[in-house]
Each structure stands twice: as structure tokens, then as C-alpha cells.
Design a protein around this motif. Structure first.
Motif, mmCIF file in Angstrom:
data_model
loop_
_atom_site.group_PDB
_atom_site.id
_atom_site.type_symbol
_atom_site.label_atom_id
_atom_site.label_comp_id
_atom_site.label_asym_id
_atom_site.label_seq_id
_atom_site.Cartn_x
_atom_site.Cartn_y
_atom_site.Cartn_z
ATOM 1 N N SER A 1 -26.595 34.559 -17.331
ATOM 2 C CA SER A 1 -27.802 35.343 -17.110
ATOM 3 C C SER A 1 -27.346 36.783 -16.926
ATOM 4 N N ASN A 2 -28.207 37.627 -16.477
ATOM 5 C CA ASN A 2 -27.799 39.006 -16.207
ATOM 6 C C ASN A 2 -26.834 39.097 -15.036
ATOM 7 N N ASP A 3 -26.906 38.138 -14.110
ATOM 8 C CA ASP A 3 -26.169 38.270 -12.859
ATOM 9 C C ASP A 3 -25.093 37.226 -12.603
ATOM 10 N N PHE A 4 -25.160 36.076 -13.256
ATOM 11 C CA PHE A 4 -24.156 35.043 -12.986
ATOM 12 C C PHE A 4 -23.929 34.186 -14.221
ATOM 13 N N ASN A 5 -22.823 33.440 -14.190
ATOM 14 C CA ASN A 5 -22.392 32.665 -15.348
ATOM 15 C C ASN A 5 -21.879 31.302 -14.905
ATOM 16 N N TYR A 6 -22.047 30.318 -15.781
ATOM 17 C CA TYR A 6 -21.485 28.979 -15.581
ATOM 18 C C TYR A 6 -20.729 28.583 -16.837
ATOM 19 N N VAL A 7 -19.595 27.894 -16.633
ATOM 20 C CA VAL A 7 -18.793 27.396 -17.750
ATOM 21 C C VAL A 7 -18.404 25.962 -17.434
ATOM 22 N N ILE A 8 -18.565 25.071 -18.405
ATOM 23 C CA ILE A 8 -18.095 23.689 -18.257
ATOM 24 C C ILE A 8 -16.872 23.530 -19.147
ATOM 25 N N CYS A 9 -15.785 23.052 -18.555
ATOM 26 C CA CYS A 9 -14.535 22.826 -19.277
ATOM 27 C C CYS A 9 -14.255 21.331 -19.326
ATOM 28 N N GLU A 10 -13.629 20.892 -20.408
ATOM 29 C CA GLU A 10 -13.334 19.470 -20.580
ATOM 30 C C GLU A 10 -11.863 19.292 -20.936
ATOM 31 N N VAL A 11 -11.218 18.363 -20.234
ATOM 32 C CA VAL A 11 -9.856 17.965 -20.555
ATOM 33 C C VAL A 11 -9.799 16.446 -20.437
#
Length: 80
Positions: free
Chosen positions: A33-43
């Protein structure tokens, strides 16, 4: 469209194009968004969620309203 980068007085860097984020690997989903971020990582079928950005209203899942400049691993057990 040309790329640009801007740095504010607090040292926060803004880009207009996606950037590789140090410390994150095998990202399968990114949301921002303008103010925050989410990332999903897979291993190997295991998933990790990371958040970073402005922490107002506890949106980062870090049990605090402080900002996170670097990716913070969200513990999903603490959200529920």
C-alpha cells in the motif's frame, strides 16, 4: 517511463519501480500500500510472511506501532 528514487528526511527511500529486498528469498506474493508492505516467501513448501513500512495502527503484525525499515518476520500465531 523512467525510474526514480527519492529519500525523505528520515532516510526512508521511495522508488517507482519494484526493487529486490535484501534478506527476502523466493518471494511468491507481494502486496503493498502507500504505507506498508507484505511479502510471502516459500522454501520447500514452508511459508514465511514478512512485513515492513509504517507501523501506525499496528498494521505490521509486530505487536507495536513502530515503523520497520527492514522486513520483519510476522508470527502468525500472535495475530489470532
Amino acid at each position: 517511463m523512467s525510474s526514480w528514487k527519492d529519500v525523505d528526511k528520515n532516510g526512508i527511500v521511495y522508488f517507482n519501480t519494484p526493487q529486490r529486498i535484501k534478506g527476502l528469498w523466493n518471494a511468491i506474493l507481494c502486496a503493498s500500500s502507500n504505507d506498508f508492505n507484505y511479502v510471502i516467501c516459500e522454501v520447500e513448501k514452508f511459508h514465511w510472511v514478512f512485513s515492513f513500512g509504517f507501523g501506525s495502527n499496528y498494521v505490521l503484525g509486530n505487536k507495536d506501532d513502530e515503523d520497520e525499515k527492514d522486513p520483519y518476520e510476522v508470527d502468525y500465531k500472535e495475530i489470532y
